[in-house]
Design a protein around this motif. Structure first.
Motif, short mmCIF file in Angstrom:
data_model
loop_
_atom_site.label_atom_id
_atom_site.label_comp_id
_atom_site.label_asym_id
_atom_site.label_seq_id
_atom_site.Cartn_x
_atom_site.Cartn_y
_atom_site.Cartn_z
N UNK A 285 -5.21 1.71 -0.15
CA UNK A 285 -6.13 2.48 0.68
C UNK A 285 -7.33 2.96 -0.13
N UNK A 286 -7.07 3.43 -1.36
CA UNK A 286 -8.16 3.88 -2.23
C UNK A 286 -9.14 2.74 -2.50
N UNK A 287 -8.59 1.57 -2.82
CA UNK A 287 -9.43 0.40 -3.10
C UNK A 287 -10.29 0.06 -1.89
N UNK A 288 -9.65 0.01 -0.72
CA UNK A 288 -10.36 -0.37 0.51
C UNK A 288 -11.47 0.63 0.86
N UNK A 289 -11.14 1.92 0.81
CA UNK A 289 -12.13 2.94 1.15
C UNK A 289 -13.26 2.97 0.12
N UNK A 290 -12.93 2.82 -1.15
CA UNK A 290 -13.97 2.81 -2.19
C UNK A 290 -14.91 1.63 -1.99
N UNK A 291 -14.37 0.46 -1.70
CA UNK A 291 -15.22 -0.71 -1.46
C UNK A 291 -16.16 -0.48 -0.29
N UNK B 298 6.10 4.10 -3.62
CA UNK B 298 4.65 3.89 -3.82
C UNK B 298 3.96 5.22 -4.07
N UNK B 299 3.04 5.21 -5.02
CA UNK B 299 2.26 6.41 -5.32
C UNK B 299 1.40 6.77 -4.12
N UNK B 300 1.23 8.06 -3.88
CA UNK B 300 0.40 8.56 -2.79
C UNK B 300 -0.72 9.42 -3.35
N UNK B 301 -1.91 9.18 -2.85
CA UNK B 301 -3.11 9.86 -3.32
C UNK B 301 -3.74 10.64 -2.18
N UNK B 302 -4.76 11.40 -2.50
CA UNK B 302 -5.47 12.19 -1.49
C UNK B 302 -6.95 11.78 -1.45
N UNK B 303 -7.64 12.36 -0.51
CA UNK B 303 -9.08 12.13 -0.43
C UNK B 303 -9.83 12.61 -1.65
N UNK B 304 -9.30 13.66 -2.31
CA UNK B 304 -9.93 14.14 -3.54
C UNK B 304 -9.90 13.06 -4.63
N UNK B 305 -8.84 12.27 -4.66
CA UNK B 305 -8.77 11.15 -5.61
C UNK B 305 -9.88 10.14 -5.29
N UNK B 306 -10.08 9.88 -4.01
CA UNK B 306 -11.10 8.92 -3.59
C UNK B 306 -12.50 9.41 -3.98
N UNK B 307 -12.78 10.68 -3.77
CA UNK B 307 -14.10 11.22 -4.13
C UNK B 307 -14.35 11.06 -5.63
N UNK B 308 -13.35 11.37 -6.43
CA UNK B 308 -13.49 11.24 -7.88
C UNK B 308 -13.66 9.78 -8.29
N UNK B 309 -12.93 8.89 -7.63
CA UNK B 309 -13.07 7.46 -7.92
C UNK B 309 -14.49 6.99 -7.61
#
Length: 122
Positions: free
Chosen positions: A21-27, A70-81
């Protein structure tokens, strides 16, 4: 710009994101927040390996938890990425990026991403 701000604010509150999800949203969001990557040694778009490396280097916090193995992340992780990739595109070193992110709260991350104060954070 306000549309981007609103979208980032909404994403900030998400929970339970997988690394995919992080990869997809970041892209999807990178073109709106960062210039095109021109350094040949730096990946233009993050992948799972890049995210894991960023966690190891302390650029991103560890996963919030695990579900179904599976590891779970938050939107805050996405913003930092997104901010890491933006600063890399601006040719900042990982050491400098780490120093910028050290102790940074969501307001500072949003300010650096948008280039202005995001206003009230929900």
């Amino acid at each position: 710009m306000d549309r981007l701000r609103d979208e980032l604010l909404q994403l900030r509150t998400r929970e339970g994101l997988t690394i995919d999800d992080l990869v997809e949203e970041a892209e999807r969001l990178l073109p709106a927040v960062a210039e095109r990557q021109t350094r040949y040694k730096v990946t233009e778009r993050p992948d799972a390996r890049t995210i894991r490396y960023s966690v190891t280097r302390g650029l991103l916090p560890r996963a919030d938890g695990y579900e179904g193995g599976r590891a779970r992340y938050t939107g805050a992780h996405l913003l930092r990425l997104l901010l890491v990739k933006k600063l890399q595109a601006e040719h900042h070193t990982l050491a400098r990026i780490g120093a910028t992110l050290a102790g940074a709260d969501d307001r500072k991350v949003m300010t650096l991403l948008l280039g202005r104060d995001p206003g009230a954070l929900p």
